[in-house]
Design a protein around this motif. Structure first.
Motif, PDB file in Angstrom:
ATOM      1  N   GLN A 175      -1.270  -3.534 -10.300  1.00 49.36           N
ATOM      2  CA  GLN A 175      -0.761  -2.874 -11.496  1.00 49.36           C
ATOM      3  C   GLN A 175      -0.544  -1.381 -11.246  1.00 49.36           C
ATOM      4  O   GLN A 175       0.464  -0.810 -11.669  1.00 49.36           O
ATOM      5  CB  GLN A 175      -1.737  -3.066 -12.659  1.00 49.36           C
ATOM      6  N   GLU A 176      -1.471  -0.777 -10.532  1.00 51.27           N
ATOM      7  CA  GLU A 176      -1.348   0.643 -10.215  1.00 51.27           C
ATOM      8  C   GLU A 176      -0.127   0.876  -9.325  1.00 51.27           C
ATOM      9  O   GLU A 176       0.630   1.842  -9.528  1.00 51.27           O
ATOM     10  CB  GLU A 176      -2.615   1.129  -9.511  1.00 51.27           C
ATOM     11  N   ALA A 177       0.084  -0.017  -8.363  1.00 46.58           N
ATOM     12  CA  ALA A 177       1.244   0.104  -7.479  1.00 46.58           C
ATOM     13  C   ALA A 177       2.532  -0.050  -8.265  1.00 46.58           C
ATOM     14  O   ALA A 177       3.510   0.672  -8.035  1.00 46.58           O
ATOM     15  CB  ALA A 177       1.165  -0.949  -6.367  1.00 46.58           C
ATOM     16  N   HIS A 178       2.545  -0.985  -9.207  1.00 45.51           N
ATOM     17  CA  HIS A 178       3.739  -1.168 -10.034  1.00 45.51           C
ATOM     18  C   HIS A 178       4.043   0.092 -10.835  1.00 45.51           C
ATOM     19  O   HIS A 178       5.197   0.537 -10.905  1.00 45.51           O
ATOM     20  CB  HIS A 178       3.566  -2.352 -10.984  1.00 45.51           C
ATOM     21  N   ASN A 179       3.021   0.677 -11.424  1.00 50.88           N
ATOM     22  CA  ASN A 179       3.228   1.919 -12.185  1.00 50.88           C
ATOM     23  C   ASN A 179       3.782   3.023 -11.284  1.00 50.88           C
ATOM     24  O   ASN A 179       4.659   3.799 -11.690  1.00 50.88           O
ATOM     25  CB  ASN A 179       1.907   2.374 -12.815  1.00 50.88           C
ATOM     26  N   ASP A 180       3.274   3.084 -10.054  1.00 49.92           N
ATOM     27  CA  ASP A 180       3.770   4.072  -9.099  1.00 49.92           C
ATOM     28  C   ASP A 180       5.237   3.818  -8.764  1.00 49.92           C
ATOM     29  O   ASP A 180       6.034   4.758  -8.654  1.00 49.92           O
ATOM     30  CB  ASP A 180       2.952   4.016  -7.805  1.00 49.92           C
ATOM     31  N   HIS A 181       5.584   2.541  -8.581  1.00 48.78           N
ATOM     32  CA  HIS A 181       6.973   2.208  -8.250  1.00 48.78           C
ATOM     33  C   HIS A 181       7.924   2.604  -9.379  1.00 48.78           C
ATOM     34  O   HIS A 181       9.023   3.110  -9.128  1.00 48.78           O
ATOM     35  CB  HIS A 181       7.111   0.713  -7.954  1.00 48.78           C
ATOM     36  N   VAL A 182       7.507   2.383 -10.617  1.00 47.23           N
ATOM     37  CA  VAL A 182       8.329   2.772 -11.770  1.00 47.23           C
ATOM     38  C   VAL A 182       8.537   4.288 -11.758  1.00 47.23           C
ATOM     39  O   VAL A 182       9.663   4.784 -11.918  1.00 47.23           O
ATOM     40  CB  VAL A 182       7.674   2.326 -13.092  1.00 47.23           C
ATOM     41  N   ALA A 183       7.456   5.036 -11.548  1.00 43.75           N
ATOM     42  CA  ALA A 183       7.548   6.498 -11.517  1.00 43.75           C
ATOM     43  C   ALA A 183       8.401   6.970 -10.346  1.00 43.75           C
ATOM     44  O   ALA A 183       9.165   7.940 -10.468  1.00 43.75           O
ATOM     45  CB  ALA A 183       6.149   7.102 -11.434  1.00 43.75           C
ATOM     46  N   MET A 200       5.509   9.500  -4.202  1.00 46.53           N
ATOM     47  CA  MET A 200       5.194   8.661  -3.045  1.00 46.53           C
ATOM     48  C   MET A 200       3.843   9.060  -2.460  1.00 46.53           C
ATOM     49  O   MET A 200       3.039   8.187  -2.068  1.00 46.53           O
ATOM     50  CB  MET A 200       6.282   8.782  -1.978  1.00 46.53           C
ATOM     51  N   LYS A 201       3.566  10.343  -2.403  1.00 41.93           N
ATOM     52  CA  LYS A 201       2.275  10.810  -1.889  1.00 41.93           C
ATOM     53  C   LYS A 201       1.128  10.262  -2.742  1.00 41.93           C
ATOM     54  O   LYS A 201       0.135   9.756  -2.216  1.00 41.93           O
ATOM     55  CB  LYS A 201       2.245  12.341  -1.889  1.00 41.93           C
ATOM     56  N   HIS A 202       1.270  10.344  -4.076  1.00 44.28           N
ATOM     57  CA  HIS A 202       0.226   9.826  -4.960  1.00 44.28           C
ATOM     58  C   HIS A 202       0.077   8.309  -4.791  1.00 44.28           C
ATOM     59  O   HIS A 202      -1.038   7.779  -4.837  1.00 44.28           O
ATOM     60  CB  HIS A 202       0.547  10.166  -6.416  1.00 44.28           C
ATOM     61  N   HIS A 203       1.210   7.630  -4.610  1.00 43.45           N
ATOM     62  CA  HIS A 203       1.176   6.174  -4.420  1.00 43.45           C
ATOM     63  C   HIS A 203       0.358   5.821  -3.177  1.00 43.45           C
ATOM     64  O   HIS A 203      -0.516   4.936  -3.213  1.00 43.45           O
ATOM     65  CB  HIS A 203       2.610   5.652  -4.281  1.00 43.45           C
ATOM     66  N   LEU A 204       0.600   6.521  -2.077  1.00 47.64           N
ATOM     67  CA  LEU A 204      -0.132   6.245  -0.849  1.00 47.64           C
ATOM     68  C   LEU A 204      -1.601   6.648  -0.969  1.00 47.64           C
ATOM     69  O   LEU A 204      -2.474   6.019  -0.360  1.00 47.64           O
ATOM     70  CB  LEU A 204       0.539   6.959   0.329  1.00 47.64           C
ATOM     71  N   GLU A 205      -1.874   7.658  -1.753  1.00 47.15           N
ATOM     72  CA  GLU A 205      -3.270   8.028  -2.021  1.00 47.15           C
ATOM     73  C   GLU A 205      -3.988   6.898  -2.760  1.00 47.15           C
ATOM     74  O   GLU A 205      -5.153   6.592  -2.477  1.00 47.15           O
ATOM     75  CB  GLU A 205      -3.337   9.320  -2.843  1.00 47.15           C
ATOM     76  N   HIS A 206      -3.282   6.276  -3.709  1.00 41.86           N
ATOM     77  CA  HIS A 206      -3.863   5.139  -4.430  1.00 41.86           C
ATOM     78  C   HIS A 206      -4.148   3.984  -3.470  1.00 41.86           C
ATOM     79  O   HIS A 206      -5.195   3.331  -3.558  1.00 41.86           O
ATOM     80  CB  HIS A 206      -2.921   4.672  -5.537  1.00 41.86           C
TER      81      HIS A 206
END
Length: 217
Positions: A175-183, A200-206
């Motif tokens: 779910q967190e990855a999906h939210n990142d993809h939307v952003a 993208m940086k925040h996504h990889l941090e997650h």
């Protein structure tokens, strides 16, 4: 070892081709036959050559997946190596997001919208979500329109399969990855390079945090 690799890289030895007989190859390389056998064993362990008993030694297909198999195994048994891979993804994918924001077409943006929506529909199916996650990232890299970026991404994507499998098993991480993809797609839509890179940086941090969580369980 390096001499045989050079012969393969130069095209002197082709995929599937039989290596010269042991005696001839040892003479050609100026080494003893026992030393040559050690070299062949090392090359076989890297899937560069294939030893067929009774037939000889052959150059492998040199398929990228085959050549990366030993590294894939290392990543499965050594958690520290997964951290190294995440570092590479930071450098490659944050840069790709920055460039894609400047270069992607409306058609490529629409394709990303479709992939993100499709991923959301299968968010409760880890394997299907994982496949679409790959596609989303690959399409962002493709939008850079730099064949070296694409080649590097293809390599790291294959190597990151183990880490992605681990994190995709978590519903919270998906779910967190999906939210990142939307952003991320929203940042790309705004054609804002720095915003896209930051998302993208925040996504990889997650993802990195999720990997640490899995590793501690």
């Amino acid at each position: 070892l390096e001499a045989i690799k050079s012969m393969i890289i130069s095209g002197e030895l082709q995929p599937g081709q039989t290596l010269p007989a042991e005696r001839d190859l040892a003479l050609m390389l100026g080494i003893s036959r026992p030393s040559l056998r050690e070299v062949i064993r090392a090359l076989a362990s890297m899937n560069i050559v294939e030893v067929r008993h009774g037939e000889g030694t052959f150059v492998s297909s040199l398929d990228p997946g085959l050549l990366m198999a030993p590294i894939n195994f290392l990543l499965q048994v050594n958690d520290e190596s997964l951290g190294y891979l995440i570092e590479v993804r930071y450098v490659l994918e944050v840069g790709a997001a920055r460039l894609a924001a400047q270069r992607l077409t409306d058609e490529e943006l629409s394709k990303l919208d479709e992939l993100v929506e499709a991923a959301n529909l299968v968010i409760d199916q880890p394997s299907e979500y994982l496949r679409l996650d790959f596609d989303i990232h690959a399409n962002i890299v493709s939008a850079v329109r730099n064949p070296l970026f694409s080649s590097l991404y293809d390599s790291t994507a294959q190597l990151s399969l183990e880490s992605r499998r681990r994190t995709s098993n978590s519903a919270t991480t998906r779910q967190e990855a999906h939210n990142d993809h939307v952003a991320l797609v929203d940042a790309l839509r705004s054609r804002d390079p720095e915003a896209a890179a930051e998302v993208m940086k925040h996504h990889l941090e997650h993802i990195e945090r999720a990997l640490r969580t899995v590793g501690n369980q």
